[in-house]
Motif scaffolding. Structure first.
Motif, PDB file in Angstrom:
ATOM      1  N   UNK A 133       0.737  -1.251   0.195  1.00  0.00           N
ATOM      2  CA  UNK A 133       0.032  -0.108  -0.072  1.00  0.00           C
ATOM      3  C   UNK A 133       0.719   1.084  -0.280  1.00  0.00           C
ATOM      4  N   UNK A 134       2.061   1.114   0.214  1.00  0.00           N
ATOM      5  CA  UNK A 134       3.007   2.220   0.014  1.00  0.00           C
ATOM      6  C   UNK A 134       3.148   3.006  -1.267  1.00  0.00           C
ATOM      7  N   UNK A 135       3.155   4.241  -1.343  1.00  0.00           N
ATOM      8  CA  UNK A 135       3.265   4.848  -2.424  1.00  0.00           C
ATOM      9  C   UNK A 135       4.918   5.358  -2.491  1.00  0.00           C
ATOM     10  N   UNK A 136       5.384   4.821  -3.146  1.00  0.00           N
ATOM     11  CA  UNK A 136       7.243   4.995  -3.082  1.00  0.00           C
ATOM     12  C   UNK A 136       7.334   5.994  -3.661  1.00  0.00           C
ATOM     13  N   UNK A 137       6.816   6.651  -4.615  1.00  0.00           N
ATOM     14  CA  UNK A 137       7.243   7.927  -5.138  1.00  0.00           C
ATOM     15  C   UNK A 137       6.960   8.902  -4.377  1.00  0.00           C
ATOM     16  N   UNK A 138       5.994   9.019  -3.557  1.00  0.00           N
ATOM     17  CA  UNK A 138       5.781  10.068  -2.046  1.00  0.00           C
ATOM     18  C   UNK A 138       7.123  10.041  -1.409  1.00  0.00           C
ATOM     19  N   UNK A 139       7.408   8.550  -1.024  1.00  0.00           N
ATOM     20  CA  UNK A 139       8.474   8.762   0.053  1.00  0.00           C
ATOM     21  C   UNK A 139       9.702   8.950  -0.474  1.00  0.00           C
ATOM     22  N   UNK A 140      10.093   8.714  -1.777  1.00  0.00           N
ATOM     23  CA  UNK A 140      11.260   8.803  -2.311  1.00  0.00           C
ATOM     24  C   UNK A 140      11.687  10.234  -2.291  1.00  0.00           C
ATOM     25  N   UNK A 141      10.702  11.276  -2.245  1.00  0.00           N
ATOM     26  CA  UNK A 141      10.798  12.737  -2.379  1.00  0.00           C
ATOM     27  C   UNK A 141      11.143  13.241  -0.893  1.00  0.00           C
ATOM     28  N   UNK A 142      11.366  12.373  -0.091  1.00  0.00           N
ATOM     29  CA  UNK A 142      11.660  12.542   1.387  1.00  0.00           C
ATOM     30  C   UNK A 142      12.930  11.881   1.853  1.00  0.00           C
ATOM     31  N   UNK A 143      14.164  12.319   1.386  1.00  0.00           N
ATOM     32  CA  UNK A 143      15.500  11.677   1.581  1.00  0.00           C
ATOM     33  C   UNK A 143      15.458  11.024   2.735  1.00  0.00           C
ATOM     34  N   UNK A 144      15.434  11.654   3.990  1.00  0.00           N
ATOM     35  CA  UNK A 144      15.757  11.009   5.427  1.00  0.00           C
ATOM     36  C   UNK A 144      14.845   9.859   5.859  1.00  0.00           C
ATOM     37  N   UNK A 145      13.444  10.000   5.351  1.00  0.00           N
ATOM     38  CA  UNK A 145      12.584   8.976   5.465  1.00  0.00           C
ATOM     39  C   UNK A 145      12.801   7.858   4.599  1.00  0.00           C
TER      40      UNK A 145
END
Length: 469
Positions: A133-145
């Protein structure tokens, strides 16, 4: 008649490798289609796969036990490494114990989960993170996370595909300027078996940021491709940029050890100790090398050093017992083996100790005790080829020819890379007049250990017999 003997110091495994590229006409078409395909025959001195390409400088198989692939057993366990992996599934299922390097290939993936992640066990209500269910594109834009999430997916979930997707998106967001993501993509490619792609990523990361870890990962790729000379050159170049780096020096020593160049390996392990005199692997490997070089007193010093450092396990006391016995310090021998039996964590370790106690019994001339020790070895581990061989020798001394033959056939089927069972079968068959079987077994013995003088003499005698007939 010779009995097999060995110092059981190593836990589990060595490295797994594939054959090196050496272009032949049959392989050209295949390599055009698959850049990971490599030819079957390597140039001498450039392969870890073929024991015949040894550089020399190590004890012979008559003194030091070898793995299925023909390399001497090392003095230290290397995690997630398996040398001598069987070439057929039948061999994998049979799993000969002589080097503990023939685990079925399906068991390898379990070791990738690190102990530190055990606290993140999935709870009864569902997984800690639902990856689907993860939106990998969204998390990829938050480097630390994104970096923390990647570590979780890669190490805990062992989901290489999603980890690779996240790393690819993150490195694209970073405009391909973040070396860390390139290393992670290389790790994913390595785990997926895409070694050439992994090599490109690691090289690109090294151009941006010179790191010891990246050098080590790149060397792993070259070793998996069975290119030890390239890996050695890489390590030596790394040492020029990072002088005295212990992990790089240790990597060179391991490769030399895998290539049977034991003398060079020992020199580099000594260099490791000059930088870090508490390096357990270097101390254990040097101690093992001294033991098999007929210097048990010196080996004893190294193993005592490990004991002083706080290493307290079955293998160490087993080795202390062997060193004391061969150094004629009999007062400490049995007490060390008793402690080793007490600390044994599984039946295979217990079998190792009983096997070595059998050799102590042979050394003091108590053959009845030796017989019982070898029997106890087989009770704990029914695939122990050396114990079958030694029991056969004792049966032959008693005149029980058929029992000895059956034990030797079992030993030779469990460990075809050992020369002793084949040689003993040849001797036994020659005594009862079965010259053809004796000649066949002697040829197998010569193939396993070309330098064995007794085998060569036996083959010469048999050829004279055949010439007379």
């Amino acid at each position: 008649i010779q009995a097999a003997w060995s110092l059981k110091t190593r836990a589990l495994t060595e490295m797994v490798y594939v054959d090196e590229i050496d272009m032949d006409q049959e392989g050209i078409a295949e390599i055009i289609l698959d850049e990971n395909a490599i030819a079957q025959v390597a140039r001498p001195g450039t392969s870890l796969k073929l024991p015949g390409t040894s550089q020399g400088g190590g004890p012979s198989p008559a003194v030091r036990p070898v793995t299925q692939s023909g390399r001497p057993i090392t003095g230290f366990v290397r995690p997630i490494t398996q040398g001598g992996r069987p070439s057929t599934m039948e061999q994998a299922i049979r799993t000969p114990r002589t080097a503990l390097t023939a685990r079925p290939i399906t068991s390898a993936s379990g070791g990738y989960v690190r102990p530190g992640t055990a606290s993140m066990i999935t709870n009864p209500d569902g997984p800690f993170i639902n990856l689907s269910r993860l939106n990998l594109t969204k998390y990829a834009q938050k480097p630390k996370l994104a970096k923390a999430l990647f570590e979780y997916i890669f190490h805990h979930e062992n989901d290489i595909k999603n980890a690779l997707d996240l790393a690819a998106l993150a490195t694209e967001y970073a405009q391909f300027k973040d070396w860390w993501w390139k290393v992670q993509i290389g790790k994913c490619y390595y785990r997926l078996g895409l070694y050439r792609e992994a090599e490109k990523q690691f090289k690109s990361a090294l151009k941006q940021q010179d790191m010891v870890d990246t050098i080590l990962y790149l060397a792993k790729v070259y070793l998996r491709l069975d290119q030890p000379v390239t890996a050695l050159n890489l390590f030596k170049q790394g040492l020029e940029r990072f002088p005295g780096e212990v992990t790089l020096t240790c990597g060179i020593a391991r490769i030399y050890e895998e290539m049977n160049n034991i003398s060079s390996a020992a020199e580099y392990y000594k260099d490791v100790l000059k930088q870090d005199n508490t390096h357990v692997e270097a101390i254990a490997c040097i101690g093992s090398n001294h033991f098999y070089s007929d210097q048990p007193e010196i080996a004893l010093r190294f193993y005592r050093r490990l004991l002083q450092m706080g290493v307290y396990n079955c293998q160490l006391f087993n080795n202390l017992g062997l060193c004391c016995f061969y150094a004629q310090q009999y007062d400490m021998t049995l007490s060390s083996f008793e402690r080793a039996l007490f600390l044994a964590e599984n039946e295979e370790e217990t079998a190792d100790v009983w096997y070595n106690l059998g050799h102590v019994a042979v050394g003091i001339g108590d053959l009845n005790l030796a017989y019982q020790c070898f029997k106890l070895t087989l009770v704990n581990n029914n695939d122990y080829a050396e114990a079958y061989n030694n029991l056969a020798v004792l049966e032959m001394r008693k005149g029980h020819t058929e029992q000895a033959r059956a034990l030797l056939q079992t030993a030779s089927s469990l460990a075809p890379h050992m020369y002793e069972p084949h040689f003993n079968i040849a001797i036994l068959s020659e005594k009862v007049g079965d010259l053809q079987r004796s000649y066949t077994a002697a040829q197998k013995s010569e193939e396993a250990f070309p330098g064995h003088v007794d085998t060569q003499q036996l083959i010469k005698q048999l050829k004279e017999h055949f010439a007379m007939l």
